[in-house]
Design a protein around this motif. Structure first.
Motif, short mmCIF file in Angstrom:
data_model
loop_
_atom_site.label_atom_id
_atom_site.label_comp_id
_atom_site.label_asym_id
_atom_site.label_seq_id
_atom_site.Cartn_x
_atom_site.Cartn_y
_atom_site.Cartn_z
N TYR A 152 -3.70 -1.28 -6.38
CA TYR A 152 -4.28 -1.52 -5.05
C TYR A 152 -4.97 -2.89 -4.97
O TYR A 152 -5.34 -3.34 -3.88
N THR A 176 -4.93 -5.25 -1.36
CA THR A 176 -6.27 -5.42 -0.78
C THR A 176 -6.60 -6.90 -0.64
O THR A 176 -7.13 -7.34 0.39
N ALA A 223 -0.15 13.35 0.65
CA ALA A 223 -0.36 11.90 0.77
C ALA A 223 0.88 11.22 1.33
O ALA A 223 0.79 10.34 2.19
N ILE A 230 -3.98 3.09 -10.16
CA ILE A 230 -5.21 2.67 -9.47
C ILE A 230 -5.26 1.15 -9.34
O ILE A 230 -5.60 0.61 -8.28
N TYR A 290 0.83 -1.20 0.00
CA TYR A 290 0.00 0.00 0.00
C TYR A 290 0.87 1.26 0.00
O TYR A 290 0.57 2.24 -0.67
N TRP A 339 -4.67 4.40 3.94
CA TRP A 339 -5.76 4.35 2.95
C TRP A 339 -6.20 5.77 2.57
O TRP A 339 -6.44 6.05 1.40
N ALA A 340 -6.28 6.66 3.58
CA ALA A 340 -6.66 8.06 3.30
C ALA A 340 -5.61 8.71 2.40
O ALA A 340 -5.95 9.46 1.47
N VAL A 379 -6.20 7.62 -1.07
CA VAL A 379 -7.35 8.32 -1.67
C VAL A 379 -6.92 9.70 -2.17
O VAL A 379 -7.24 10.10 -3.30
N ILE A 380 -6.16 10.42 -1.33
CA ILE A 380 -5.67 11.75 -1.72
C ILE A 380 -4.80 11.64 -2.97
O ILE A 380 -4.89 12.46 -3.89
N TYR A 381 -3.98 10.60 -3.01
CA TYR A 381 -3.09 10.38 -4.16
C TYR A 381 -3.87 10.00 -5.41
O TYR A 381 -3.52 10.39 -6.53
N SER A 382 -4.96 9.25 -5.22
CA SER A 382 -5.68 8.68 -6.36
C SER A 382 -6.70 9.62 -6.99
O SER A 382 -6.98 9.52 -8.19
N VAL A 383 -7.28 10.52 -6.21
CA VAL A 383 -8.37 11.37 -6.72
C VAL A 383 -7.94 12.14 -7.98
O VAL A 383 -8.67 12.15 -8.98
#
Length: 298
Positions: A251, A255, A137, A248, A112, A281-282, A285-289
């Motif tokens: 992950y 997972t 991130a 993306i 991760y 995980w947060a 998310v910041i990295y992936s948006v």
């Protein structure tokens, strides 16, 4: 027929190859758990030995052995391949040990963190500018690791070992001027004399697990297939999808490892992990948006 494709496009073939690679990596802990009674270094040695015929057969089928012969005569390329071979062998050894010793959750954590570590390496060594979201991130993930250190009183060395070994492997692999299939075969060829010598020594000592034509021998021989095939799927898929899409898709494997560790291996999520995993995980998310927005615009 030309293999050229429009730039920045996800091809169906590329998506199938990439997703298959990550799914295979996600199932890999089940295979390695069946070899948990075999010492990790012995498992890695067989991963190397039995990867050679798999990767070699593919190169022969593709008619690309000439590039490999040229690489073997190039001292600079051989030196770089020795470095990447050493890094991938360290990564395999830590991973195999973590599954055998009930540390699959730490392995998931390492994979991760890896994309965020790769971004940091790109900023440090390749001069790539980091966006505020990427920097945030990375800092959030680092804070998650700090929580683990504070709670456990020690470095989460499995997670960090996997992150550092794979991150630097990917970084130096970029500098290897050879195709991914040829590069992988070159790496396992470099490692194979050491792997063979170790297996022969183990056999002479009566400590080896290969040679009785039983379950262990079949699993160890199959380790080459489960090692080489996902890497080759990944290497070829990465050329046919956008970098953001790969970002993306990566992950999927951690997972699956996380779910396997908790649901099948019975590993516990302690207090430190309950805090650290959501932080990481947060961060993802910041990295992936931004990548998801880019994909939608495309």
């Amino acid at each position: 027929m030309s293999d050229h494709r429009p730039e920045n496009v996800d091809t169906p073939k590329g998506l199938v190859l990439a997703i298959t690679a990550y799914l295979l990596w996600g199932f890999l802990p089940l295979y390695m758990k069946a070899l948990a009674h075999v010492p990790s270094v012995e498992v890695v040695a067989h991963r190397v030995i039995w990867s050679v015929p798999v990767a070699g057969a593919l190169l022969v089928a593709l008619g690309r052995t000439r590039d490999l012969r040229a690489a073997l005569r190039n001292p600079r390329m051989l030196g770089m391949a020795c470095l990447t071979a050493a890094l991938i062998s360290v990564n395999w050894a830590i991973y195999v040990w973590s599954i055998a010793n009930g540390r699959a959750l730490d392995a998931a954590l390492g994979y991760y963190i890896n994309p965020l570590f790769s971004i940091a390496l790109a900023g440090l060594f390749l001069g790539e500018r980091l966006s505020r979201a990427q920097l945030g991130a990375i800092l959030l993930a680092a804070a998650g690791v700090a929580v683990l250190i504070a709670q456990a009183g020690e470095l989460p060395w499995v997670a960090l070992g996997l992150t550092f070994s794979w991150g630097f492997y990917a970084l130096f692999k970029r500098s290897l001027p050879i195709g991914p299939n040829q590069g992988f075969l070159l790496e396992v060829l470099i490692l194979s004399p050491f792997a063979l010598a170790y297996v022969i020594w183990l056999t002479a000592q009566g400590q080896g697990h290969f040679g009785d034509f039983g379950g262990d021998s079949l699993l160890l021989a199959g380790a080459g297939v489960v090692t080489a095939v996902p890497l080759l799927f990944y290497a070829n898929g990465a050329k046919l999808v956008r970098l953001s899409t790969m970002g993306i898709l990566q992950y999927i494997a951690p997972t699956m490892i996380f779910v396997t560790a908790v649901a099948l291996f019975g590993e516990e999520i302690d207090r430190a992990r309950m805090i650290a995993f959501p932080m990481i995980w947060a961060a993802l998310v910041i990295y992936s948006v931004p990548m998801l927005r880019q994909m939608r615009r495309a």
